[in-house]
Design an enzyme around this catalytic site. Structure first.
Site, mmCIF file in Angstrom:
data_model
loop_
_atom_site.group_PDB
_atom_site.id
_atom_site.type_symbol
_atom_site.label_atom_id
_atom_site.label_comp_id
_atom_site.label_asym_id
_atom_site.label_seq_id
_atom_site.Cartn_x
_atom_site.Cartn_y
_atom_site.Cartn_z
ATOM 1 N N PHE A 128 -11.825 8.567 -3.516
ATOM 2 C CA PHE A 128 -11.539 7.195 -3.095
ATOM 3 C C PHE A 128 -12.835 6.552 -2.608
ATOM 4 C CE2 PHE A 128 -9.952 3.764 -0.383
ATOM 5 C CZ PHE A 128 -9.184 3.100 -1.322
ATOM 6 N N ASP A 200 -9.790 14.492 3.477
ATOM 7 C CA ASP A 200 -9.101 13.209 3.564
ATOM 8 C C ASP A 200 -7.659 13.438 3.096
ATOM 9 O OD1 ASP A 200 -7.975 10.714 3.112
ATOM 10 O OD2 ASP A 200 -9.805 9.826 2.323
ATOM 11 N N TYR A 225 -0.166 4.430 6.668
ATOM 12 C CA TYR A 225 0.736 3.471 6.017
ATOM 13 C C TYR A 225 1.230 3.880 4.634
ATOM 14 C CZ TYR A 225 -3.736 1.794 4.049
ATOM 15 O OH TYR A 225 -4.957 1.705 3.438
ATOM 16 N N LYS A 226 0.879 5.092 4.204
ATOM 17 C CA LYS A 226 1.372 5.551 2.902
ATOM 18 C C LYS A 226 2.638 6.382 3.139
ATOM 19 C CE LYS A 226 -3.293 5.363 0.974
ATOM 20 N NZ LYS A 226 -3.143 4.281 -0.021
ATOM 21 N N ARG A 374 0.375 4.267 -12.125
ATOM 22 C CA ARG A 374 0.531 5.254 -11.073
ATOM 23 C C ARG A 374 1.921 5.130 -10.459
ATOM 24 N NH1 ARG A 374 -3.132 5.338 -5.619
ATOM 25 N NH2 ARG A 374 -1.676 3.676 -5.118
#
Lengths: 415, 415
Positions: A128, A200, A225-226, A374
């Protein structure tokens, strides 16, 4: 299993699903199949209730007193410990604060300062972007001679771990492909060469069992928040193994990380524990919502969650394979459970248009440049029957050519 | 004016106050006089309405689509421009993000990287601790030979500005004493020696007119939850003068600060404008509330606000002087308007107990170690009659000896 998968069987999976009732803990939009919980988790009902309480009582009525009376001052630790349980961390090692990016800067700095004399940070090409940019940012202060990023492909990861490397910085589940890395093995290989490891957990915390302590991980960061459903841009978290806490320095040494924040000393004296990683005043409203959202996990067994997650994505892919119309979708995610996170990524030349057409039909997927569709599978609120309908709609969109309409051809701003 | 100030006169001030209706824009607790808006601003009604909308519609129903459909992606800039208007900044120079501490680290790093060859950061002894700790934090990365803090008293500030100094970092209104510094003069003196200037506006933004552009300021940071009423721990903001934006580097180079965040490049390429100071994903719920809260200022003239602020604190101090019982209170804040922010700070040997006794009686003040009673005056929701009652209660507490009760003797955790 060679018999084709049908809706009856998927409904049977739902009937046998011990997590099925968890769906009621969330507010979900009607006529929507939400396959994007890996980008923004759905809203737990308790989160809205808590927000209401923070507004109607804590902030507006009790005002400044709430730092004590509603334990705002303890929130970073309270939230941290709730997350700790989900990622295999004993108490006193996880705290919630800031964004994942900022937290990464903190632990990366700490790791590099511990590794004086070594300058290389190894990471994956395609990690990322923020993770990589943070190494660049740290280099701007430490100098390239002291901090340098080395990007390698997944198959070169192990051979890149040499005595010259200071830090191995990896994302456990790749945001694009959904590939799951072997945390235990890579951490151990790195340690054998004296390398410190930062994981991560943005795409793994709340999605699968994680064992930071058991894997002897040095540092970790992750996203609220995922899969943790803390709300848009919810505060992130970080983990620092107990064994490092006395020795580390972290440069974002704000007043909240001071040993006695309210003594207002001119001189920084770091808190002895994980609190030393706090910087400024936390966003209480957002953090309170995250705190409440985490309670949804309080009775969830992470192995059960993982089994359902794998079964959801297995089902999805089997259904895709059953449709000739979907032959042009190329799976990027490894099918082996040991190498798969909680999402599937398909390459398709018109992935962007496909994604837009799906959204129009109520199937919320997402697109990652240049050509990836995705799909995230969040076991807390997805049903197996949703998977069936999602693939039916996808097949229909392709078969009918609906996705080739002009309206789906232009890229939107955020994907 | 030597005639004593009475309640009739204060009620007259209220009758003549053009900001009096603004009080209705806030939710305030009953039977409370809130003199702590400089620590946590009261809740604007629109803030609660917006939070409700973010929960009930944006997050829970529109989910990930809200990044576009509800302009979440633009929030840092939207909020930044609303603040810009209050601090005398032309568009494109202010952005909302992270905490004040984190933002200070960003601009401090930028300033030091521009000033290669100079190592000294001059600041006030007794400045808000986080500001000083951030210099220490940056030193841990740059090395003491490249970044060193020099603390001076207010009366030595000007003489400390020499060609050896890299950065002058000041807080416009001191969090303890309430002293207001001369931004124009100090910035100019610093520039004459080639020093870059960072102003912390935590206790001035939203409390008095600020002219960053006119004063030729280089960098500034500020807080969203004090006079801007953005809610507990609301996101902060930062200002970088246009003339520096092409040349600066900021090390917290997260994906949101990239020129094209959604291209997910491996290589960081900073956004050309103020967006380069964004790092991670913003806390949308907290930032939305701040965005709404700022609308309360949309029709407020900052000079009018300042006049009322000064009149409120003038009245308070006059009333204090009228009570023999309050003779032991020693004013720390300069009485000259040019040197006074929007608060008063009194030294008193039992300041902590006094503060606790006041709170018990519904007058919310705060205490700052070791012996300061701090009273903040927020013109948007305070009335002159409140000032009268606050001082009456204070005098009564002292006269009756009420504050000497044992229950007020123990220090609480957060003040």
């Amino acid at each position: 299993m060679n018999t084709p998968l049908g809706i009856t069987q998927l409904e049977q999976f739902d009937a046998q699903d011990s997590l099925v009732a968890k769906r009621d803990a969330f507010v979900l939009p009607p006529n929507t199949i939400y396959l994007d919980g890996n980008s923004l988790g759905a809203m737990p009902k308790v989160a809205a209730t808590r927000a209401q309480d923070v507004l109607a009582t804590q902030w507006s009525q009790d005002l400044i007193k709430s730092w004590n009376s509603h334990s705002w001052i303890d929130l970073p630790g309270t939230v941290g410990e709730k997350i700790a349980r989900l990622i295999g961390a004993a108490p006193g090692q996880v705290i919630s604060c800031d964004s994942t990016s900022v937290n990464l800067f903190k632990v990366l700095s700490s790791a590099m300062l511990l590794q004086q004399g070594r300058k290389i940070v190894v990471s994956q090409a395609g990690n990322f972007p923020t993770d990589l940019y943070m190494v660049e940012g740290l280099s701007s202060l430490l100098g390239q001679q002291n901090c340098q990023l080395q990007l390698v492909d997944n198959n070169e990861l192990e051979s890149a771990l040499t005595e010259h490397v200071a830090v191995l910085m990896l994302t456990q589940v790749d945001f694009r492909s959904g590939r799951l890395l072997d945390m235990q093995r890579l951490t151990q290989l790195a340690h054998e060469k004296g390398i410190l490891v930062i994981w991560d957990l943005a795409h793994s915390a709340g999605a699968l069992p994680i064992e930071l302590d058991a894997c002897n991980v040095d540092f970790a960061v992750g996203c609220g928040y995922k899969y943790l459903n803390g709300g848009p841009g919810a505060p992130a978290f970080l983990y620092v193994a107990k064994r490092h806490q006395a020795d580390v320095v972290q440069p974002l040494s704000g007043w909240m990380g001071h040993k006695t924040p309210f003594s207002f000393d001119n001189k920084y004296d770091k808190a002895p524990g994980i609190e030393q990683y706090l910087t400024g005043t936390p966003a209480i409203l957002s953090m309170s919502v995250l705190d409440a959202a985490l309670d949804v996990f309080s009775d969830v067994d992470m192995s059960t969650l993982r089994q359902k997650s794998l079964a959801l994505s297995d089902s999805f892919h089997k259904l895709v394979k059953q449709h000739d119309a979907l032959a042009e979708l190329t799976l990027l995610t490894p099918l082996s459970a040991a190498e798969r996170g909680s999402q599937l990524a398909y390459q398709h030349p018109k992935a962007y248009a496909l994604c837009q057409a799906l959204i129009k039909r109520g199937v919320i997927a997402d697109f990652r440049a240049p050509d990836i569709l995705r799909l995230g599978f969040t076991p807390l609120y997805l049903r197996f029957r949703d998977i069936w309908h999602a693939v039916e709609i996808l097949a229909d969109i392709v078969q009918s050519g609906e996705y080739l309409k002009a309206e789906y051809a232009v890229k939107h701003k955020v994907t």
